[in-house]
Design a protein around this motif. Structure first.
Motif, PDB file in Angstrom:
ATOM      1  N   VAL A  57     -12.368  -2.553   3.222  1.00 52.20           N
ATOM      2  CA  VAL A  57     -11.122  -3.275   2.964  1.00 52.20           C
ATOM      3  C   VAL A  57     -10.026  -2.250   2.679  1.00 52.20           C
ATOM      4  O   VAL A  57     -10.219  -1.343   1.860  1.00 52.20           O
ATOM      5  N   ILE A  58      -8.915  -2.384   3.380  1.00 51.75           N
ATOM      6  CA  ILE A  58      -7.720  -1.598   3.095  1.00 51.75           C
ATOM      7  C   ILE A  58      -6.774  -2.494   2.302  1.00 51.75           C
ATOM      8  O   ILE A  58      -6.465  -3.612   2.724  1.00 51.75           O
ATOM      9  N   SER A  59      -6.311  -2.006   1.153  1.00 50.20           N
ATOM     10  CA  SER A  59      -5.445  -2.808   0.280  1.00 50.20           C
ATOM     11  C   SER A  59      -4.067  -2.173   0.198  1.00 50.20           C
ATOM     12  O   SER A  59      -3.949  -0.970  -0.089  1.00 50.20           O
ATOM     13  N   LEU A  60      -3.047  -2.962   0.464  1.00 49.19           N
ATOM     14  CA  LEU A  60      -1.656  -2.534   0.360  1.00 49.19           C
ATOM     15  C   LEU A  60      -1.054  -3.229  -0.857  1.00 49.19           C
ATOM     16  O   LEU A  60      -1.025  -4.465  -0.922  1.00 49.19           O
ATOM     17  N   GLN A  61      -0.585  -2.439  -1.815  1.00 46.02           N
ATOM     18  CA  GLN A  61      -0.051  -2.989  -3.055  1.00 46.02           C
ATOM     19  C   GLN A  61       1.439  -2.729  -3.153  1.00 46.02           C
ATOM     20  O   GLN A  61       1.913  -1.618  -2.916  1.00 46.02           O
ATOM     21  N   HIS A  62       2.164  -3.797  -3.493  1.00 41.54           N
ATOM     22  CA  HIS A  62       3.612  -3.727  -3.681  1.00 41.54           C
ATOM     23  C   HIS A  62       3.940  -4.512  -4.948  1.00 41.54           C
ATOM     24  O   HIS A  62       3.889  -5.740  -4.968  1.00 41.54           O
ATOM     25  N   GLU A 122       8.475  -0.097  -0.351  1.00 42.66           N
ATOM     26  CA  GLU A 122       7.636   0.797  -1.139  1.00 42.66           C
ATOM     27  C   GLU A 122       6.268   0.145  -1.336  1.00 42.66           C
ATOM     28  O   GLU A 122       6.177  -1.055  -1.629  1.00 42.66           O
ATOM     29  N   TYR A 123       5.215   0.937  -1.186  1.00 42.55           N
ATOM     30  CA  TYR A 123       3.864   0.407  -1.340  1.00 42.55           C
ATOM     31  C   TYR A 123       2.884   1.554  -1.528  1.00 42.55           C
ATOM     32  O   TYR A 123       3.207   2.723  -1.255  1.00 42.55           O
ATOM     33  N   THR A 124       1.709   1.223  -2.004  1.00 41.06           N
ATOM     34  CA  THR A 124       0.590   2.160  -2.087  1.00 41.06           C
ATOM     35  C   THR A 124      -0.593   1.556  -1.341  1.00 41.06           C
ATOM     36  O   THR A 124      -0.717   0.327  -1.251  1.00 41.06           O
ATOM     37  N   VAL A 125      -1.456   2.420  -0.800  1.00 44.98           N
ATOM     38  CA  VAL A 125      -2.591   1.967   0.006  1.00 44.98           C
ATOM     39  C   VAL A 125      -3.859   2.630  -0.527  1.00 44.98           C
ATOM     40  O   VAL A 125      -3.868   3.826  -0.827  1.00 44.98           O
ATOM     41  N   ASN A 126      -4.935   1.834  -0.645  1.00 44.70           N
ATOM     42  CA  ASN A 126      -6.238   2.373  -1.008  1.00 44.70           C
ATOM     43  C   ASN A 126      -7.308   1.663  -0.202  1.00 44.70           C
ATOM     44  O   ASN A 126      -7.027   0.677   0.503  1.00 44.70           O
TER      45      ASN A 126
END
Length: 338
Positions: free
Chosen positions: A178-183, A218-222
């Motif tokens: 799973v790739i998660s994009l957080q904003h 703007e976002y972060t990905v994990n």
């Protein structure tokens, strides 16, 4: 004389008062019980009104049908060395979907400039109520993952790759993540898959995901691994195919690589029902910048070999190296007929 009259009058008054008090009390008639009557209780009348009958020409209303979103028409002009697989990777659709949407196009004879209809399904309405999300059970493997390598594309989406190295000392298959994009407080989860089914011990392959546009500023990905299956000892489904005579060519700016070679299957091995060769390109910093898979046009029998050619286009910086991995599962034998 007067005194005598006064005494007589007083005597008569006192006698009138005392006589009623001394009279016997009247006799009361005994009470007799009334006979018990059998009866049915009658409902107490209320103010509830009876239902008013509907008119004879009344039509029962029906609910409006749910509107289903249709595919967004996206067209793509074929470039040099393009095929259905490379176009599919670009738009996150399968080659079969592109072939179905373009029945008049021969995938082996399409030229530069051929217009393809890309069947991209629109995403959900952002104002819609989100569904309840099930959290997958974490696996004990691959818990220490690096941040994904992500690249925006011209359509406003995001390609993400995360390299998975098999350190379990045994082969695994059907690995997904799973790739998660957080904003801010919002998180979007997207399924990530590998280009091959089998990940041998000590080898590495990327998990690949595409995040549909639009993207926040703007976002972060994990990333995380959420599923895998171990290959049991003695499993003979995957054949020992090898790559020989491998060559790699880079263009002037290093952003395009051409990889050629042969896939060989030792004599005495069962026939492979397909052959896949995956190519993963890295830049000088070790970041994944391109992934491409070659599919064999047919079967491969033991003692024979097939040539392959792959074209890779960097999504980031110049390509430094290309790693190859081959997969060739055995063709299942037909059951014996009595």
């Amino acid at each position: 004389m007067q005194k005598t009259l006064l005494v007589c009058l007083l005597t008569l008054i006192l006698a009138g008062i005392a006589l009623p008090a001394c009279a016997p009390a009247p006799m009361l008639e005994p009470l007799t019980a009334s006979p018990t009557r059998d009866s049915t209780l009658r409902p107490y009348p209320t103010s509830t009104h009876s239902a008013t009958p509907l008119p004879t020409d009344y039509v029962t209303p029906t609910s409006s049908p749910t509107v289903t979103p249709t595919m967004t028409p996206v067209y793509y002009a074929v470039l040099e060395n393009d095929d259905f697989y490379s176009v599919g990777w670009r738009f996150n659709v399968s080659p079969q979907q592109i072939m179905t949407a373009n029945p008049s196009v021969n995938p082996r004879a399409m030229g530069v400039g051929t217009i393809l209809l890309i069947p991209i399904t629109p995403g959900p309405d952002p104002s819609a109520t989100p569904l309840v999300e099930l959290t997958p059970t974490a696996t004990p493997f691959f818990t220490d993952l690096q941040a994904p390598d992500c690249y925006p594309d011209p359509q406003g989406g995001l390609w993400c790759f995360v390299l998975i190295t098999n350190t379990t000392e045994k082969p695994v298959e059907n690995l997904s993540g799973v790739i998660s994009l957080q904003h801010g407080d919002e998180t979007l989860h997207v399924s990530a898959i590998m280009p091959l089914n089998l990940l041998p011990d000590g080898k590495a392959l990327p998990l690949i995901a595409y995040i549909q546009p639009p993207l926040p500023e703007e976002y972060t990905v994990n990333a995380r691994v959420d599923f895998l299956l171990p290959v049991m000892p003695g499993d003979q489904r995957y054949l020992p195919a090898t790559i020989t005579e491998q060559t790699q060519e880079l263009n002037a700016d290093g952003r395009q690589a051409t990889v050629r070679g042969w896939v060989s299957l030792p004599a005495g091995q069962p026939t492979a029902r397909y052959v896949w060769v995956n190519a993963t390109a890295f830049d000088a910093e070790g970041r994944i910048v391109a992934v491409r898979r070659w599919d064999s046009p047919g079967l491969l029998s033991g003692g024979n070999e097939l040539p392959f050619t792959l074209y890779l286009y960097s999504l980031g910086g110049p390509i430094e190296r290309v790693d190859l991995l081959v997969e060739a599962p055995a063709l299942a034998e037909a059951p014996d007929k009595d």
